[in-house]
Design a protein around this motif. Structure first.
Motif, PDB file in Angstrom:
ATOM      1  N   ASP A  48       0.835  -1.201   0.000  1.00 27.70           N
ATOM      2  CA  ASP A  48       0.000   0.000   0.000  1.00 27.70           C
ATOM      3  C   ASP A  48       0.874   1.257   0.000  1.00 27.70           C
ATOM      4  O   ASP A  48       1.967   1.273   0.588  1.00 27.70           O
ATOM      5  N   ARG A 105      -1.381   7.433   2.417  1.00 29.02           N
ATOM      6  CA  ARG A 105      -2.306   8.475   1.984  1.00 29.02           C
ATOM      7  C   ARG A 105      -1.717   9.847   2.294  1.00 29.02           C
ATOM      8  O   ARG A 105      -0.979  10.014   3.267  1.00 29.02           O
ATOM      9  N   HIS A 106      -2.096  10.797   1.492  1.00 27.03           N
ATOM     10  CA  HIS A 106      -1.660  12.173   1.743  1.00 27.03           C
ATOM     11  C   HIS A 106      -2.475  12.754   2.891  1.00 27.03           C
ATOM     12  O   HIS A 106      -3.663  12.435   3.044  1.00 27.03           O
ATOM     13  N   PRO A 130      -6.213  14.593   1.498  1.00 26.01           N
ATOM     14  CA  PRO A 130      -6.703  13.952   0.269  1.00 26.01           C
ATOM     15  C   PRO A 130      -7.567  14.906  -0.547  1.00 26.01           C
ATOM     16  O   PRO A 130      -8.365  15.674  -0.004  1.00 26.01           O
ATOM     17  N   GLY A 169      -2.031   6.948  -1.661  1.00 30.76           N
ATOM     18  CA  GLY A 169      -3.296   6.283  -1.353  1.00 30.76           C
ATOM     19  C   GLY A 169      -3.614   5.056  -2.169  1.00 30.76           C
ATOM     20  O   GLY A 169      -4.680   4.463  -1.985  1.00 30.76           O
TER      21      GLY A 169
END
Length: 207
Positions: free
Chosen positions: A86, A89-90, A93, A126
């Protein structure tokens, strides 16, 4: 040293008006007029040469980078790859920053010769493991940058065109400066000669 004649000094520099070198006055020297004409000729030369140099440099650079882009497109391969894990994530988002941010991740892919490989590349934040992304590889299967895009070719070409224009302007300014220094040395030498002839008469009259 007592009795020696001091060196002649140029007149103090005052405020110079535009085109003063062409105005008739008893203090204007031949070198002043010459420097004015030199400056005018250099300005006209720069105005004529700068656009031509920019067009030539830009066109030459554009052809050069287009050849590079075509060669890169010929030997590089656009291949699918699968994420091994994976991707984080930012923190924001959907934001503009998130759309421009890339994270390093490991991917699996098959090179042009059919050999399985793994490598690290930058991907969008992400993405879950096993997602498919596309990568560019060289002929040997190692990761490579994509071929030069048209906007990058245009940007590089414009940079070389601007550099050519700046070079012409800087060369004209340097030539004018060199001419001014040469004429100034000539004026100083003329003042020294004139003062060497006039100074003794002034000194004798004062004594």
């Amino acid at each position: 040293m007592a009795g020696s004649i001091p060196r002649a000094q140029p007149p103090p520099a005052g405020r110079r008006l535009t085109l003063w070198r062409w105005r008739r006055n008893p203090l204007r020297r031949t070198t002043d007029l010459l420097q004015g004409w030199i400056g005018l000729c250099l300005v006209l030369t720069v105005v004529a040469l700068a656009p031509a140099a920019m067009r030539a440099a830009g066109a030459t650079a554009h052809r050069h980078y287009e050849r590079i882009a075509h060669e890169q497109a010929r030997v590089r391969h656009h291949l699918p790859a699968v994420l091994v894990h994976d991707v984080p994530r930012h923190p924001e988002p959907g934001s503009a920053e998130a759309r421009e941010t890339l994270y390093p991740a490991r991917v699996r892919f098959t090179d042009p010769e059919g050999n399985p490989r793994t490598a690290a590349t930058d991907v969008a934040p992400g993405l879950p493991a096993h997602s498919t992304v596309h990568i560019w590889t060289g002929a040997d299967g190692t990761l490579a940058d994509p071929p030069l895009a048209p906007d990058r070719i245009r940007s590089h070409s414009m940079g070389w065109a601007a550099l050519a224009g700046i070079t012409v302007v800087a060369s004209g300014a340097a030539a004018y400066r060199l001419a001014g220094l040469t004429l100034q040395r000539r004026n100083l030498a003329a003042w020294d000669r004139a003062w060497a002839e006039t100074g003794p008469r002034w000194t004798a009259s004062i004594d």
